[in-house]
Design an enzyme around this catalytic site. Structure first.
Site, PDB file in Angstrom:
ATOM      1  N   ASN A 208      47.397 -50.812  28.625  1.00 39.70           N
ATOM      2  CA  ASN A 208      46.766 -51.826  29.485  1.00 39.70           C
ATOM      3  C   ASN A 208      46.827 -53.159  28.743  1.00 39.70           C
ATOM      4  O   ASN A 208      47.356 -53.249  27.635  1.00 39.70           O
ATOM      5  CB  ASN A 208      45.328 -51.431  29.838  1.00 39.70           C
ATOM      6  CG  ASN A 208      44.496 -51.241  28.589  1.00 39.70           C
ATOM      7  OD1 ASN A 208      44.245 -52.190  27.850  1.00 39.70           O
ATOM      8  ND2 ASN A 208      44.087 -50.012  28.311  1.00 39.70           N
ATOM      9  N   ASP A 277      42.149 -43.600  30.559  1.00 35.87           N
ATOM     10  CA  ASP A 277      41.449 -42.423  31.064  1.00 35.87           C
ATOM     11  C   ASP A 277      42.383 -41.210  31.122  1.00 35.87           C
ATOM     12  O   ASP A 277      41.924 -40.078  31.056  1.00 35.87           O
ATOM     13  CB  ASP A 277      40.882 -42.706  32.461  1.00 35.87           C
ATOM     14  CG  ASP A 277      39.708 -43.679  32.379  1.00 35.87           C
ATOM     15  OD1 ASP A 277      38.893 -43.530  31.447  1.00 35.87           O
ATOM     16  OD2 ASP A 277      39.623 -44.602  33.211  1.00 35.87           O
ATOM     17  N   PHE A 321      31.265 -51.444  27.826  1.00 38.82           N
ATOM     18  CA  PHE A 321      31.711 -52.492  28.755  1.00 38.82           C
ATOM     19  C   PHE A 321      32.092 -51.827  30.069  1.00 38.82           C
ATOM     20  O   PHE A 321      32.512 -50.664  30.080  1.00 38.82           O
ATOM     21  CB  PHE A 321      32.929 -53.230  28.195  1.00 38.82           C
ATOM     22  CG  PHE A 321      32.582 -54.336  27.243  1.00 38.82           C
ATOM     23  CD1 PHE A 321      32.115 -54.057  25.977  1.00 38.82           C
ATOM     24  CD2 PHE A 321      32.718 -55.665  27.628  1.00 38.82           C
ATOM     25  CE1 PHE A 321      31.798 -55.078  25.098  1.00 38.82           C
ATOM     26  CE2 PHE A 321      32.407 -56.700  26.760  1.00 38.82           C
ATOM     27  CZ  PHE A 321      31.937 -56.406  25.488  1.00 38.82           C
ATOM     28  N   LYS A 335      27.897 -46.601  35.586  1.00 39.97           N
ATOM     29  CA  LYS A 335      28.454 -46.201  34.277  1.00 39.97           C
ATOM     30  C   LYS A 335      27.355 -46.172  33.210  1.00 39.97           C
ATOM     31  O   LYS A 335      27.313 -45.281  32.377  1.00 39.97           O
ATOM     32  CB  LYS A 335      29.565 -47.166  33.846  1.00 39.97           C
ATOM     33  CG  LYS A 335      30.869 -46.924  34.577  1.00 39.97           C
ATOM     34  CD  LYS A 335      31.967 -47.876  34.135  1.00 39.97           C
ATOM     35  CE  LYS A 335      33.178 -47.711  35.037  1.00 39.97           C
ATOM     36  NZ  LYS A 335      34.187 -48.747  34.873  1.00 39.97           N
ATOM     37  N   LYS A 339      26.814 -42.611  31.573  1.00 48.45           N
ATOM     38  CA  LYS A 339      27.298 -42.485  30.191  1.00 48.45           C
ATOM     39  C   LYS A 339      26.169 -42.649  29.169  1.00 48.45           C
ATOM     40  O   LYS A 339      26.412 -42.766  27.977  1.00 48.45           O
ATOM     41  CB  LYS A 339      28.421 -43.503  29.946  1.00 48.45           C
ATOM     42  CG  LYS A 339      29.644 -43.281  30.868  1.00 48.45           C
ATOM     43  CD  LYS A 339      30.843 -44.120  30.436  1.00 48.45           C
ATOM     44  CE  LYS A 339      32.024 -43.906  31.371  1.00 48.45           C
ATOM     45  NZ  LYS A 339      33.324 -44.159  30.769  1.00 48.45           N
TER      46      LYS A 339
HETATM   47  O1  PMT Z   1      40.578 -57.065  24.653  1.00 48.84           O
HETATM   48  P1  PMT Z   1      40.466 -58.297  25.553  1.00 48.84           P
HETATM   49  O2  PMT Z   1      41.799 -58.808  26.012  1.00 48.84           O
HETATM   50  O3  PMT Z   1      39.601 -59.350  24.925  1.00 48.84           O
HETATM   51  O4  PMT Z   1      39.725 -57.826  26.915  1.00 48.84           O
HETATM   52  C1  PMT Z   1      38.382 -57.445  26.876  1.00 48.84           C
HETATM   53  C2  PMT Z   1      38.116 -56.230  27.789  1.00 48.84           C
HETATM   54  C3  PMT Z   1      38.344 -56.622  29.245  1.00 48.84           C
HETATM   55  C4  PMT Z   1      39.038 -55.048  27.426  1.00 48.84           C
HETATM   56  C5  PMT Z   1      36.617 -55.826  27.548  1.00 48.84           C
HETATM   57  O5  PMT Z   1      35.795 -56.916  27.853  1.00 48.84           O
HETATM   58  C6  PMT Z   1      36.237 -54.600  28.367  1.00 48.84           C
HETATM   59  O6  PMT Z   1      35.824 -54.694  29.510  1.00 48.84           O
HETATM   60  N1  PMT Z   1      36.359 -53.394  27.732  1.00 48.84           N
HETATM   61  C7  PMT Z   1      36.101 -52.107  28.382  1.00 48.84           C
HETATM   62  C8  PMT Z   1      37.279 -51.709  29.191  1.00 48.84           C
HETATM   63  C9  PMT Z   1      37.088 -50.336  29.836  1.00 48.84           C
HETATM   64  O7  PMT Z   1      37.708 -49.388  29.419  1.00 48.84           O
HETATM   65  O8  PMT Z   1      36.177 -50.306  30.797  1.00 48.84           O
HETATM   66  P2  PMT Z   1      35.857 -48.976  31.662  1.00 48.84           P
HETATM   67  O9  PMT Z   1      34.976 -49.482  32.724  1.00 48.84           O
HETATM   68  O10 PMT Z   1      37.128 -48.305  32.030  1.00 48.84           O
HETATM   69  O11 PMT Z   1      35.073 -48.024  30.664  1.00 48.84           O
HETATM   70  C10 PMT Z   1      33.660 -48.076  30.493  1.00 48.84           C
HETATM   71  C11 PMT Z   1      33.271 -47.810  29.050  1.00 48.84           C
HETATM   72  O12 PMT Z   1      33.653 -46.480  28.675  1.00 48.84           O
HETATM   73  C12 PMT Z   1      33.942 -48.739  28.066  1.00 48.84           C
HETATM   74  O13 PMT Z   1      32.985 -49.119  27.093  1.00 48.84           O
HETATM   75  C13 PMT Z   1      35.039 -47.881  27.447  1.00 48.84           C
HETATM   76  O14 PMT Z   1      35.303 -48.258  26.086  1.00 48.84           O
HETATM   77  C14 PMT Z   1      34.425 -46.488  27.515  1.00 48.84           C
HETATM   78  N2  PMT Z   1      35.448 -45.424  27.668  1.00 48.84           N
HETATM   79  C15 PMT Z   1      36.317 -45.405  28.713  1.00 48.84           C
HETATM   80  C16 PMT Z   1      37.224 -44.377  28.855  1.00 48.84           C
HETATM   81  C17 PMT Z   1      37.231 -43.347  27.892  1.00 48.84           C
HETATM   82  N3  PMT Z   1      38.101 -42.338  27.981  1.00 48.84           N
HETATM   83  N4  PMT Z   1      36.369 -43.376  26.870  1.00 48.84           N
HETATM   84  C18 PMT Z   1      35.481 -44.389  26.738  1.00 48.84           C
HETATM   85  O15 PMT Z   1      34.680 -44.402  25.793  1.00 48.84           O
END
Ligand code: PMT
Length: 403
Positions: A208, A277, A321, A335, A339
């Site tokens: 990504n 994911d 995030f 979330k 989580k």
């Molecule tokens: O890196 P940059 O270019 O500065 O961009 C910043 C960002 C957009 C990446 C950052 O601000 C951000 O939003 N990061 C989280 C991205 C994400 O994976 O969001 P999500 O909504 O898909 O996941 C929710 C949370 O679960 C996140 O904290 C993620 O780290 C965590 N996660 C997700 C999937 C997974 N398999 N394990 C996880 O722990």
């Protein structure tokens, strides 16, 4: 961070004095207001005119110079500053400050200030190693002075050793630290950043657009505030931020392993990484050939890292995030709950200046009690500050796990 900050830069007479010009420029570029004091010897190495031009202000060289407007320069400068920086600092100035000598404008001003002072020694390696210089440095450290370690490398006298002036980004980082609140002092914090890469074959992967900027900004600000930082980072093109431990990973499963191995000693865990994911169910051993019209890929789920540590978090604070393109608050709140996080920071990739790649972000911080704090567009460094402000306000009440 340095926008509007008032810095008094003291320049003393060593060959590295010319580097003070670059430092002045960098401070001005960061938005600081810089006033400069040069010792008599410093003026032998670089002219006040150079520094005057770069700082956009008169340069102070003489305690007894006729005043442009009436004030006592040493007292006025001591009061003006948010912080003092002496770069380069010779063995002579270090010795004078350590001995309580105030015989020129720089030493009298330093004696008259109660503001933080950063000393950046630069000299020949044998001079630096001299036990008297070392004793003086120790003495300054015992009082309220911050002393940077000199860098190692080739010196002006053509020998290689310790004694080089630390580089400009390093000095800027120390100044930021000096001016930051020590709200995370002694706390261990684990931060994830960047994307993951899920290989399809030896040359291709699914990923990504995360640049790592948000996670690196969090690591940088946490370090400035006194935390002991472990950074787990996916592949990025950025210069690494200062951290106590850095673990580079590629895939979600590697990030999962690294988080499980390191989260237990952390009081705070912030997951800014954009974790895939799904991953290809099979990684082809050789490059996939284009001998079919279409190609189907079977994907399988990656571990949800934050959910797993959420279930075993104990007294730790967990912040994640939510990266959304629609229904920002509703999706983020779901979330946060599912989580088991304490905070979720929502950012909407559809908003200009938010999310991936940019130096700015537009974040909404939601806590587990449903309190919502919507923030305007700000730099990722400022956003990191706002996130850490919220986390430190609860951790200090909660009785955190210290070092
Ligand atoms: O890196 P940059 O270019 O500065 O961009 C910043 C960002 C957009 C990446 C950052 O601000 C951000 O939003 N990061 C989280 C991205 C994400 O994976 O969001 P999500 O909504 O898909 O996941 C929710 C949370 O679960 C996140 O904290 C993620 O780290 C965590 N996660 C997700 C999937 C997974 N398999 N394990 C996880 O722990």
């Amino acid at each position: 961070m340095l926008k509007g900050k008032k810095i008094v830069l003291g320049i003393t007479g060593g060959i590295a004095a010319y580097k003070a010009a670059e430092l002045t420029r960098a401070l001005i570029k960061e938005g600081a207001q810089v006033k400069i004091i040069m010792t008599k010897c410093a003026c032998e190495f670089i002219t006040p005119l150079t520094l005057q031009t770069l700082s956009g202000d008169l340069v102070y060289t003489d305690t007894f110079a006729p005043a442009v407007k009436w004030d006592m320069a040493h007292i006025a400068l001591a009061d003006f500053a948010d912080a003092f920086v002496i770069a380069p600092a010779t063995g002579n100035i270090i010795g004078k400050i350590a001995s309580g000598i105030a015989d020129d404008l720089l030493t009298t001003t330093i004696m008259a200030t109660d503001k933080p002072v950063l000393v950046c020694p630069a000299m020949n390696d044998k001079m630096l190693a001299n036990p008297i210089v070392q004793e003086n440095i120790k003495k300054l450290k015992k009082h309220r002075y911050q002393i940077m370690d000199s860098a190692y490398g080739e010196l002006a006298c053509k020998v290689t050793g310790a004694g080089r002036l630390p580089d400009t980004p390093g000095i800027l980082e120390e100044i930021c630290k000096l001016l930051s609140p020590a709200t995370l002092d002694g706390l261990k914090i684990l931060i994830t950043a960047g994307p993951t890469e899920e290989p399809l074959d030896p040359v291709r992967f699914i990923t990504n657009s995360s640049s790592g900027k948000m996670g690196y900004a969090l690591a940088r600000v946490a370090k400035r505030r006194g935390a002991q930082v472990t950074l787990i980072t996916g592949p990025t093109a950025l210069t690494l931020p200062p951290a106590d431990k850095i673990i580079r990973v590629r895939t979600a499963r590697e990030m999962h392993r690294a988080v499980l191995d390191n989260y237990k000693m952390a009081a705070i865990i912030i997951k800014a990484a954009a974790v895939a994911d799904y991953r290809p169910a099979v990684m082809a051993k050789e490059k996939i050939k284009k001998n079919k019209e279409s190609l189907s890929l079977m994907l399988e789920r990656n571990p949800d890292i934050i959910s797993e540590i959420g279930r075993n978090k104990g007294r730790r604070i967990i912040a994640g995030f939510a990266m959304e393109t629609e229904n920002l608050l509703a999706n983020a709140k779901e979330k946060l709950k599912n989580k088991k996080m304490d905070f979720i920071i929502a950012n909407n990739l559809r908003e200009e200046g938010a999310g991936f790649q940019a130096d700015t972000n537009i974040i909404t911080i939601i806590d587990k009690n449903g309190q919502v704090q919507k923030l305007p567009k700000m730099t990722k460094i400022e956003a990191a500050g706002a996130i850490l402000d919220r986390i430190s306000s609860v951790i200090n009440k909660k009785g955190a796990i210290k070092k």
